[in-house]
Design a protein around this motif. Sequence first.
Motif, PDB file in Angstrom:
ATOM      1  N   GLN A 169     -63.729  61.452 -15.010  1.00  0.00           N
ATOM      2  CA  GLN A 169     -62.429  61.124 -15.593  1.00  0.00           C
ATOM      3  C   GLN A 169     -62.529  60.793 -17.080  1.00  0.00           C
ATOM      4  O   GLN A 169     -61.652  61.144 -17.869  1.00  0.00           O
ATOM      5  CB  GLN A 169     -61.818  59.931 -14.846  1.00  0.00           C
ATOM      6  CG  GLN A 169     -60.441  59.528 -15.357  1.00  0.00           C
ATOM      7  CD  GLN A 169     -59.860  58.347 -14.597  1.00  0.00           C
ATOM      8  OE1 GLN A 169     -60.571  57.658 -13.871  1.00  0.00           O
ATOM      9  NE2 GLN A 169     -58.576  58.123 -14.747  1.00  0.00           N
ATOM     10  N   GLU A 170     -63.630  60.168 -17.494  1.00  0.00           N
ATOM     11  CA  GLU A 170     -63.696  59.627 -18.853  1.00  0.00           C
ATOM     12  C   GLU A 170     -64.499  60.466 -19.843  1.00  0.00           C
ATOM     13  O   GLU A 170     -64.381  60.264 -21.051  1.00  0.00           O
ATOM     14  CB  GLU A 170     -64.284  58.214 -18.802  1.00  0.00           C
ATOM     15  CG  GLU A 170     -63.413  57.229 -18.027  1.00  0.00           C
ATOM     16  CD  GLU A 170     -63.897  55.790 -18.155  1.00  0.00           C
ATOM     17  OE1 GLU A 170     -64.755  55.530 -19.024  1.00  0.00           O
ATOM     18  OE2 GLU A 170     -63.398  54.938 -17.385  1.00  0.00           O
ATOM     19  N   TYR A 171     -65.304  61.422 -19.361  1.00  0.00           N
ATOM     20  CA  TYR A 171     -66.187  62.144 -20.279  1.00  0.00           C
ATOM     21  C   TYR A 171     -66.075  63.656 -20.099  1.00  0.00           C
ATOM     22  O   TYR A 171     -66.023  64.152 -18.965  1.00  0.00           O
ATOM     23  CB  TYR A 171     -67.644  61.729 -20.070  1.00  0.00           C
ATOM     24  CG  TYR A 171     -67.927  60.309 -20.473  1.00  0.00           C
ATOM     25  CD1 TYR A 171     -68.329  60.002 -21.770  1.00  0.00           C
ATOM     26  CD2 TYR A 171     -67.779  59.269 -19.562  1.00  0.00           C
ATOM     27  CE1 TYR A 171     -68.583  58.693 -22.156  1.00  0.00           C
ATOM     28  CE2 TYR A 171     -68.030  57.961 -19.927  1.00  0.00           C
ATOM     29  CZ  TYR A 171     -68.435  57.665 -21.222  1.00  0.00           C
ATOM     30  OH  TYR A 171     -68.674  56.368 -21.591  1.00  0.00           O
ATOM     31  N   LYS A 172     -66.066  64.371 -21.200  1.00  0.00           N
ATOM     32  CA  LYS A 172     -66.136  65.825 -21.179  1.00  0.00           C
ATOM     33  C   LYS A 172     -67.608  66.212 -21.163  1.00  0.00           C
ATOM     34  O   LYS A 172     -68.398  65.740 -21.993  1.00  0.00           O
ATOM     35  CB  LYS A 172     -65.452  66.421 -22.411  1.00  0.00           C
ATOM     36  CG  LYS A 172     -65.437  67.942 -22.429  1.00  0.00           C
ATOM     37  CD  LYS A 172     -64.631  68.465 -23.595  1.00  0.00           C
ATOM     38  CE  LYS A 172     -64.697  69.991 -23.674  1.00  0.00           C
ATOM     39  NZ  LYS A 172     -64.145  70.621 -22.460  1.00  0.00           N
ATOM     40  N   ARG A 173     -67.984  67.044 -20.237  1.00  0.00           N
ATOM     41  CA  ARG A 173     -69.386  67.363 -20.043  1.00  0.00           C
ATOM     42  C   ARG A 173     -69.629  68.860 -20.073  1.00  0.00           C
ATOM     43  O   ARG A 173     -68.744  69.639 -19.718  1.00  0.00           O
ATOM     44  CB  ARG A 173     -69.866  66.806 -18.688  1.00  0.00           C
ATOM     45  CG  ARG A 173     -69.615  65.333 -18.531  1.00  0.00           C
ATOM     46  CD  ARG A 173     -69.471  64.890 -17.109  1.00  0.00           C
ATOM     47  NE  ARG A 173     -68.876  65.842 -16.199  1.00  0.00           N
ATOM     48  CZ  ARG A 173     -67.569  66.060 -16.072  1.00  0.00           C
ATOM     49  NH1 ARG A 173     -66.695  65.368 -16.787  1.00  0.00           N
ATOM     50  NH2 ARG A 173     -67.113  66.946 -15.224  1.00  0.00           N
ATOM     51  N   PRO A 174     -70.842  69.290 -20.453  1.00  0.00           N
ATOM     52  CA  PRO A 174     -71.171  70.713 -20.369  1.00  0.00           C
ATOM     53  C   PRO A 174     -71.392  71.107 -18.911  1.00  0.00           C
ATOM     54  O   PRO A 174     -71.502  70.243 -18.032  1.00  0.00           O
ATOM     55  CB  PRO A 174     -72.477  70.815 -21.168  1.00  0.00           C
ATOM     56  CG  PRO A 174     -73.104  69.471 -20.999  1.00  0.00           C
ATOM     57  CD  PRO A 174     -71.964  68.486 -20.967  1.00  0.00           C
ATOM     58  N   TYR A 175     -71.453  72.384 -18.678  1.00  0.00           N
ATOM     59  CA  TYR A 175     -71.764  72.879 -17.330  1.00  0.00           C
ATOM     60  C   TYR A 175     -73.265  73.089 -17.196  1.00  0.00           C
ATOM     61  O   TYR A 175     -73.931  73.564 -18.112  1.00  0.00           O
ATOM     62  CB  TYR A 175     -71.035  74.199 -17.064  1.00  0.00           C
ATOM     63  CG  TYR A 175     -69.542  74.053 -16.948  1.00  0.00           C
ATOM     64  CD1 TYR A 175     -68.955  73.603 -15.769  1.00  0.00           C
ATOM     65  CD2 TYR A 175     -68.712  74.363 -18.024  1.00  0.00           C
ATOM     66  CE1 TYR A 175     -67.576  73.463 -15.659  1.00  0.00           C
ATOM     67  CE2 TYR A 175     -67.335  74.234 -17.922  1.00  0.00           C
ATOM     68  CZ  TYR A 175     -66.778  73.784 -16.734  1.00  0.00           C
ATOM     69  OH  TYR A 175     -65.417  73.644 -16.629  1.00  0.00           O
TER      70      TYR A 175
END
Length: 416
Positions: free
Chosen positions: A171-177
């Motif tokens: 919910q709080e962090y944009k992450r790479p795949y």
Amino acid sequence: MKATIVTIGDEILIGQITDTNSGFIAKALDRIGIETIEMLSISDDKNHILQTLSRLQNTVDFVLLTGGLGPTKDDITKKTFCDYFEDELIVNQDVEKHVVALIERVMNRPASQVNKDQALVPSKCIVLHNEVGTAPGMWIKKENTVYVSLPGVPYEMKYLVENQLIPKIVQEYKRPYIMHKTILTYGQGESVVAERIEAWENALPAFIKLAYLPAPGRVRLRLTARGADKEILEAAIQENVNSVTEIIKDIIVGFDDDETLEVVLGSLLAKHNKTIATAESCTGGKIAQVLTAAAGASKYFKGGVVTYDTQAKIDVLGVSKQDIETHSVVSKEVVSAMASSVRVIMKTDYAIATTGNAGPLKGDSDVEIGTVFVAIATPSEIIVEEFNFGQPREKVIDRAVIKSLELMYKEILKIV
């Protein structure tokens, strides 16, 4: 994003228990694009914990700690957190209500003060609610690093990771795949496989890494791709899996971490309504154990016998005493009789049999230590192969099990 996983507990460092928490957490993080770069086990020592927290500050995005959150005096993680974050413990009313209700419901007694003290948490932390236990998880951010403390009890840790930690991070962090694809091969060693796929490996794009994961009789090839575009990663992974499959299709048995040779073999037996039994000597029932560990094994595995003693081979399986005296109990003739007999006794389509000298001492046979005979009984013939797996004893047994499954797999492929 990067993470370090820290397990706290002297019981791990002295070998009293095995750390399984780190592997579970790492897999959960990997699924959401967070790379674990380090796993540590440290003692229940305040200064050691403080030094570890300080060293990791701003070097990773997340520090995940397990252990030291129990109700007794030797559980010091919360107090150490307060020292590190210059904080104090306060009573969290929601946690206290949960602890009291849980103790009364499960233990059928009033909650003691020691139990209620589980509700003491650093004032700066975000509490991760532990529905299945009394120790809450704690989330505290300092500068560029989030520290998360979790209970060491595995089922409590798993609950918090799956239901609190991972949803909060997502919910709080944009992450790479991060994407993985595993290719399971059998029958050839790591160096041979590497030589066969060298040109393919050299042509892999920079964002795809290949890892060799060898084990007795098998090698896993794990492709890992990292990036921001999921569709590009998926397409690139699949393209390279397809191309390497054309090169080594003769030794590939599966394309997933869960697709072990025994699982694939069992699936094929079940799919074609075929059954199997085992007669084991030197492998001591390990083939049957491996086969029955797979869910649904009752569809194809009918039973097995462990005729470890020479006389047991005669009494239970009807192996000829004359064959044993003439050819040795470790021989082609004896293992053939074992496979043929157990197939008839168990009324199966196939059977696996083993006999050998696993060592370190010779038994009732003078054949060289490390020698193993494996037989596969089919509806039409008996196939026997002789191996010498050297030493030590554990290596001989493990390789005998793998080779038995490989030979059986080759036979079942003939009807696919």
